[in-house]
Design an enzyme around this catalytic site. Structure first.
Site, PDB file in Angstrom:
ATOM      1  N   THR A  24       4.163  -2.515  -8.732  1.00 45.64           N
ATOM      2  CA  THR A  24       4.958  -1.287  -8.794  1.00 45.64           C
ATOM      3  C   THR A  24       5.760  -1.057  -7.514  1.00 45.64           C
ATOM      4  O   THR A  24       5.442  -1.584  -6.448  1.00 45.64           O
ATOM      5  CB  THR A  24       4.064  -0.068  -9.072  1.00 45.64           C
ATOM      6  OG1 THR A  24       3.138   0.092  -8.005  1.00 45.64           O
ATOM      7  CG2 THR A  24       3.314  -0.225 -10.387  1.00 45.64           C
ATOM      8  N   ASP A  25       6.794  -0.218  -7.657  1.00 44.50           N
ATOM      9  CA  ASP A  25       7.620   0.142  -6.507  1.00 44.50           C
ATOM     10  C   ASP A  25       7.167   1.497  -5.962  1.00 44.50           C
ATOM     11  O   ASP A  25       6.142   2.039  -6.389  1.00 44.50           O
ATOM     12  CB  ASP A  25       9.098   0.140  -6.886  1.00 44.50           C
ATOM     13  CG  ASP A  25       9.459   1.146  -7.969  1.00 44.50           C
ATOM     14  OD1 ASP A  25       8.649   2.065  -8.248  1.00 44.50           O
ATOM     15  OD2 ASP A  25      10.551   1.028  -8.533  1.00 44.50           O
ATOM     16  N   MET A  26       7.939   2.067  -5.065  1.00 41.62           N
ATOM     17  CA  MET A  26       7.556   3.334  -4.435  1.00 41.62           C
ATOM     18  C   MET A  26       7.517   4.493  -5.425  1.00 41.62           C
ATOM     19  O   MET A  26       6.867   5.497  -5.183  1.00 41.62           O
ATOM     20  CB  MET A  26       8.500   3.649  -3.276  1.00 41.62           C
ATOM     21  CG  MET A  26       8.296   2.700  -2.106  1.00 41.62           C
ATOM     22  SD  MET A  26       9.355   3.048  -0.701  1.00 41.62           S
ATOM     23  CE  MET A  26       8.763   4.651  -0.218  1.00 41.62           C
TER      24      MET A  26
END
Length: 135
Positions: A24-26
């Site tokens: 996942t990203d931020m």
């Protein structure tokens, strides 16, 4: 060289994927490049199910190469989602294979791609697909 569609609808191959935190990203959604990793894993699994050993192919001087990917990001996947990558042959010729792939969560299609792959020598020259795949 003309591509041919498989006779009748091609079977759909399913490959399970679990979304991990590292995917996942931020914002907490699957980072866009990871969908390409998911569909690559699914294609490798599909090749294995066709009875092909890619290590043996490479030892014989032949590899699969991706020539083109067209993709659409339709909805986000999130941490801990259970996903399935569906892979289906759309068409093939003696040297090229076109596959349609979808990443789904339940009935929802999150990502879809159309992937054109070919066989090449280690020197990068086109060569025939393995017999197990040829139309």
């Amino acid at each position: 060289m003309t591509d041919t569609a498989p006779p009748g609808p091609a079977p759909v191959h399913g490959f399970d994927v679990r979304v991990y935190y590292e995917d996942t990203d931020m914002a907490g959604i699957v980072y866009h490049a990871n969908y390409l990793k998911y569909i690559e894993r699914a294609r490798s699994d599909w090749v294995r199910e066709q009875g092909l050993d890619q290590n043996a192919m490479r030892a014989a001087g032949v590899v699969f190469v991706v020539r083109r990917i067209e993709c659409d990001y339709l909805a986000p996947a999130r941490y801990d989602d259970a996903l399935v990558v569906r892979t289906q042959v759309e068409s093939m010729s003696r040297v090229r294979l076109v596959m349609v792939q979808q990443v789904v969560r339940g009935d929802a299609v999150l990502f879809r791609a159309r992937v054109t792959a070919a066989c090449a020598t280690l020197a990068g020259r086109p060569t025939r697909l393995p017999e197990a795949l040829t139309p």
